[in-house]
Design a protein around this motif. Structure first.
Motif, short mmCIF file in Angstrom:
data_model
loop_
_atom_site.label_atom_id
_atom_site.label_comp_id
_atom_site.label_asym_id
_atom_site.label_seq_id
_atom_site.Cartn_x
_atom_site.Cartn_y
_atom_site.Cartn_z
N UNK A 52 0.82 -1.20 0.00
CA UNK A 52 0.00 0.00 0.00
C UNK A 52 0.86 1.26 0.00
N UNK A 53 1.90 1.27 0.82
CA UNK A 53 2.81 2.41 0.87
C UNK A 53 3.54 2.59 -0.45
N UNK A 54 3.95 1.48 -1.06
CA UNK A 54 4.64 1.53 -2.34
C UNK A 54 3.74 2.10 -3.43
N UNK A 55 2.51 1.59 -3.52
CA UNK A 55 1.58 2.06 -4.55
C UNK A 55 1.27 3.54 -4.38
N UNK A 56 1.28 4.02 -3.17
CA UNK A 56 1.01 5.44 -2.92
C UNK A 56 2.08 6.34 -3.53
N UNK A 57 3.26 5.78 -3.83
CA UNK A 57 4.35 6.58 -4.42
C UNK A 57 4.32 6.57 -5.95
N UNK A 58 3.42 5.81 -6.54
CA UNK A 58 3.27 5.79 -8.00
C UNK A 58 2.80 7.17 -8.45
N UNK A 59 3.49 7.81 -9.40
CA UNK A 59 3.05 9.11 -9.88
C UNK A 59 1.58 9.13 -10.32
N UNK A 60 1.10 8.04 -10.90
CA UNK A 60 -0.31 8.00 -11.29
C UNK A 60 -1.21 8.07 -10.06
N UNK A 61 -0.82 7.41 -8.97
CA UNK A 61 -1.61 7.48 -7.74
C UNK A 61 -1.52 8.87 -7.13
N UNK A 62 -0.34 9.44 -7.12
CA UNK A 62 -0.15 10.78 -6.55
C UNK A 62 -1.01 11.81 -7.27
N UNK A 63 -1.19 11.62 -8.58
CA UNK A 63 -2.00 12.55 -9.38
C UNK A 63 -3.46 12.12 -9.48
N UNK A 64 -3.81 11.04 -8.76
CA UNK A 64 -5.18 10.53 -8.72
C UNK A 64 -5.70 10.17 -10.12
N UNK A 65 -4.85 9.51 -10.91
CA UNK A 65 -5.20 9.09 -12.26
C UNK A 65 -5.68 7.65 -12.33
N UNK A 66 -5.39 6.86 -11.26
CA UNK A 66 -5.76 5.45 -11.23
C UNK A 66 -6.35 5.07 -9.88
N UNK A 67 -7.06 3.98 -9.90
CA UNK A 67 -7.50 3.30 -8.67
C UNK A 67 -6.97 1.89 -8.75
N UNK A 68 -6.71 1.29 -7.59
CA UNK A 68 -6.14 -0.04 -7.53
C UNK A 68 -7.14 -1.04 -6.98
N UNK A 69 -7.13 -2.23 -7.57
CA UNK A 69 -7.80 -3.38 -7.00
C UNK A 69 -6.69 -4.39 -6.72
N UNK A 70 -6.62 -4.87 -5.50
CA UNK A 70 -5.50 -5.72 -5.09
C UNK A 70 -6.02 -7.09 -4.69
N UNK A 71 -5.39 -8.11 -5.28
CA UNK A 71 -5.73 -9.50 -4.97
C UNK A 71 -4.47 -10.17 -4.42
N UNK A 72 -4.53 -10.60 -3.16
CA UNK A 72 -3.41 -11.32 -2.56
C UNK A 72 -3.61 -12.81 -2.78
N UNK A 73 -2.53 -13.51 -3.10
CA UNK A 73 -2.62 -14.96 -3.25
C UNK A 73 -1.30 -15.60 -2.87
N UNK A 74 -1.38 -16.88 -2.54
CA UNK A 74 -0.19 -17.67 -2.25
C UNK A 74 0.03 -18.60 -3.44
N UNK A 75 1.12 -18.41 -4.14
CA UNK A 75 1.44 -19.26 -5.28
C UNK A 75 1.86 -20.63 -4.78
#
Length: 100
Positions: free
Chosen positions: A60-83
């Protein structure tokens, strides 16, 4: 591991304008060994990132540093899984990244 789906919430002109900064950010995450795969969705409505295992808070902290996130150009959907199984090619790629 996580699959991160990015959904554009701004016009493509704004996405494209900020694309060089986003690409530089993505490249940094590969250099840090955090991302395994990434690319555009087809049709072009967003993107996909597959990450290495990490705590959800770190992601979550990492994605918050994405320039697209900082400029509010994208929204994220996150799926956690164990390979529990991977293709041999992915394991070779994974080993190559770890060896630098």
């Amino acid at each position: 591991m996580f699959i991160v789906l990015l959904k554009y919430v701004a016009p493509l002109e704004q996405i494209d304008y900020a694309l060089p900064d986003h690409r530089a950010w993505v490249e940094q995450q590969y250099e840090r060994g955090l991302f395994l795969a990434s690319g555009r969705q087809v049709p072009r409505v967003g993107g996909v990132i597959i990450t290495r295992p990490m705590p959800r808070g770190k992601l979550d902290a990492l994605l918050a540093t994405d320039p697209w996130a900082e400029q509010k150009l994208v929204k994220y959907e996150i799926c956690e899984f164990e390979a529990t199984r991977t293709a041999p090619e992915l394991m070779k790629l994974n080993e190559a990244v770890l060896q630098g």
